[in-house]
Motif scaffolding. Structure first.
Motif, PDB file in Angstrom:
ATOM      1  N   VAL A  19       0.838  -1.206   0.000  1.00 35.63           N
ATOM      2  CA  VAL A  19       0.000   0.000   0.000  1.00 35.63           C
ATOM      3  C   VAL A  19       0.869   1.250   0.000  1.00 35.63           C
ATOM      4  CG1 VAL A  19      -1.637   1.332   1.395  1.00 35.63           C
ATOM      5  CG2 VAL A  19      -2.014  -1.101   1.031  1.00 35.63           C
ATOM      6  N   VAL A  20       1.866   1.283   0.885  1.00 37.07           N
ATOM      7  CA  VAL A  20       2.770   2.441   0.943  1.00 37.07           C
ATOM      8  C   VAL A  20       3.519   2.585  -0.378  1.00 37.07           C
ATOM      9  CG1 VAL A  20       4.871   3.336   2.038  1.00 37.07           C
ATOM     10  CG2 VAL A  20       3.000   2.476   3.446  1.00 37.07           C
ATOM     11  N   GLY A  21       4.000   1.484  -0.935  1.00 38.01           N
ATOM     12  CA  GLY A  21       4.701   1.521  -2.216  1.00 38.01           C
ATOM     13  C   GLY A  21       3.822   2.022  -3.344  1.00 38.01           C
ATOM     14  N   VAL A  40       1.861  -2.356 -10.846  1.00 38.12           N
ATOM     15  CA  VAL A  40       3.014  -3.125 -10.365  1.00 38.12           C
ATOM     16  C   VAL A  40       4.281  -2.262 -10.402  1.00 38.12           C
ATOM     17  CG1 VAL A  40       4.464  -5.135 -10.806  1.00 38.12           C
ATOM     18  CG2 VAL A  40       1.993  -5.323 -11.047  1.00 38.12           C
ATOM     19  N   GLY A  41       4.469  -1.518 -11.473  1.00 41.79           N
ATOM     20  CA  GLY A  41       5.643  -0.653 -11.578  1.00 41.79           C
ATOM     21  C   GLY A  41       5.655   0.432 -10.520  1.00 41.79           C
ATOM     22  N   ASP A  42       4.487   1.039 -10.249  1.00 44.07           N
ATOM     23  CA  ASP A  42       4.410   2.061  -9.206  1.00 44.07           C
ATOM     24  C   ASP A  42       4.709   1.477  -7.832  1.00 44.07           C
ATOM     25  OD1 ASP A  42       3.867   4.073 -10.991  1.00 44.07           O
ATOM     26  OD2 ASP A  42       1.711   4.122 -10.605  1.00 44.07           O
ATOM     27  N   ILE A  43       4.238   0.258  -7.581  1.00 46.99           N
ATOM     28  CA  ILE A  43       4.532  -0.401  -6.301  1.00 46.99           C
ATOM     29  C   ILE A  43       6.034  -0.638  -6.172  1.00 46.99           C
ATOM     30  CG2 ILE A  43       4.279  -2.557  -4.994  1.00 46.99           C
ATOM     31  CD1 ILE A  43       1.382  -2.670  -5.988  1.00 46.99           C
ATOM     32  N   VAL A  44       6.649  -1.131  -7.236  1.00 42.51           N
ATOM     33  CA  VAL A  44       8.094  -1.399  -7.202  1.00 42.51           C
ATOM     34  C   VAL A  44       8.874  -0.104  -7.000  1.00 42.51           C
ATOM     35  CG1 VAL A  44      10.056  -2.212  -8.579  1.00 42.51           C
ATOM     36  CG2 VAL A  44       7.938  -3.520  -8.539  1.00 42.51           C
ATOM     37  N   ILE A  47       8.379   1.000  -3.362  1.00 39.38           N
ATOM     38  CA  ILE A  47       9.098   0.191  -2.367  1.00 39.38           C
ATOM     39  C   ILE A  47      10.596   0.469  -2.443  1.00 39.38           C
ATOM     40  CG2 ILE A  47       9.738  -2.176  -1.744  1.00 39.38           C
ATOM     41  CD1 ILE A  47       6.864  -2.992  -2.431  1.00 39.38           C
ATOM     42  N   ILE A  48      11.148   0.528  -3.656  1.00 34.75           N
ATOM     43  CA  ILE A  48      12.572   0.864  -3.778  1.00 34.75           C
ATOM     44  C   ILE A  48      12.801   2.288  -3.275  1.00 34.75           C
ATOM     45  CG2 ILE A  48      14.471   1.215  -5.409  1.00 34.75           C
ATOM     46  CD1 ILE A  48      13.250  -1.056  -7.092  1.00 34.75           C
ATOM     47  N   GLY A  49      11.865   3.182  -3.586  1.00 34.10           N
ATOM     48  CA  GLY A  49      11.948   4.551  -3.080  1.00 34.10           C
ATOM     49  C   GLY A  49      11.896   4.614  -1.566  1.00 34.10           C
TER      50      GLY A  49
END
Length: 104
Positions: A19-21, A40-44, A47-49
């Motif tokens: 959710v945060v990602g 999926v890309g926004d989540i990745v 999360i990396i961010g």
């Protein structure tokens, strides 16, 4: 002691990370004028961010302040990540365009 114990990987924690990602990645893609990378890309990216933002916040001696603070730190890290990705991809695109646009 297992890796799951160290990271505290319960289902609820993983869902919160997602959710945060998603929120951080979506907001960063809008602010950085990108078209987004899909869910999926926004989540990745988010999360990396979050890892980048958490690392930088640790270097500056800042802490996280609940869910909103976590989203803000992840958002800042995601913006930094997208700025790096845009700089790298634009550099490659500029070189490619300049070769094909010469006069004959």
């Amino acid at each position: 002691m297992t890796l799951a114990t160290l990271i505290n990987l319960s289902l609820s924690n993983v869902l919160w990370w997602l959710v945060v990602g998603l929120i951080a990645g979506f907001l960063a893609s809008r602010v950085m004028r990108g078209g987004g990378y899909g869910i999926v890309g926004d989540i990745v990216v988010g999360i990396i961010g979050a890892f980048i933002g958490g690392w930088l916040a640790g270097l500056l001696g800042l802490g996280s302040f609940g869910l909103i603070g976590t989203i803000v730190v992840a958002f800042i890290g995601a913006c930094i990540l997208l700025a790096i990705l845009h700089a790298v991809s634009r550099g490659g695109a500029t070189r490619t365009r300049s070769r094909g646009s010469g006069r004959r």
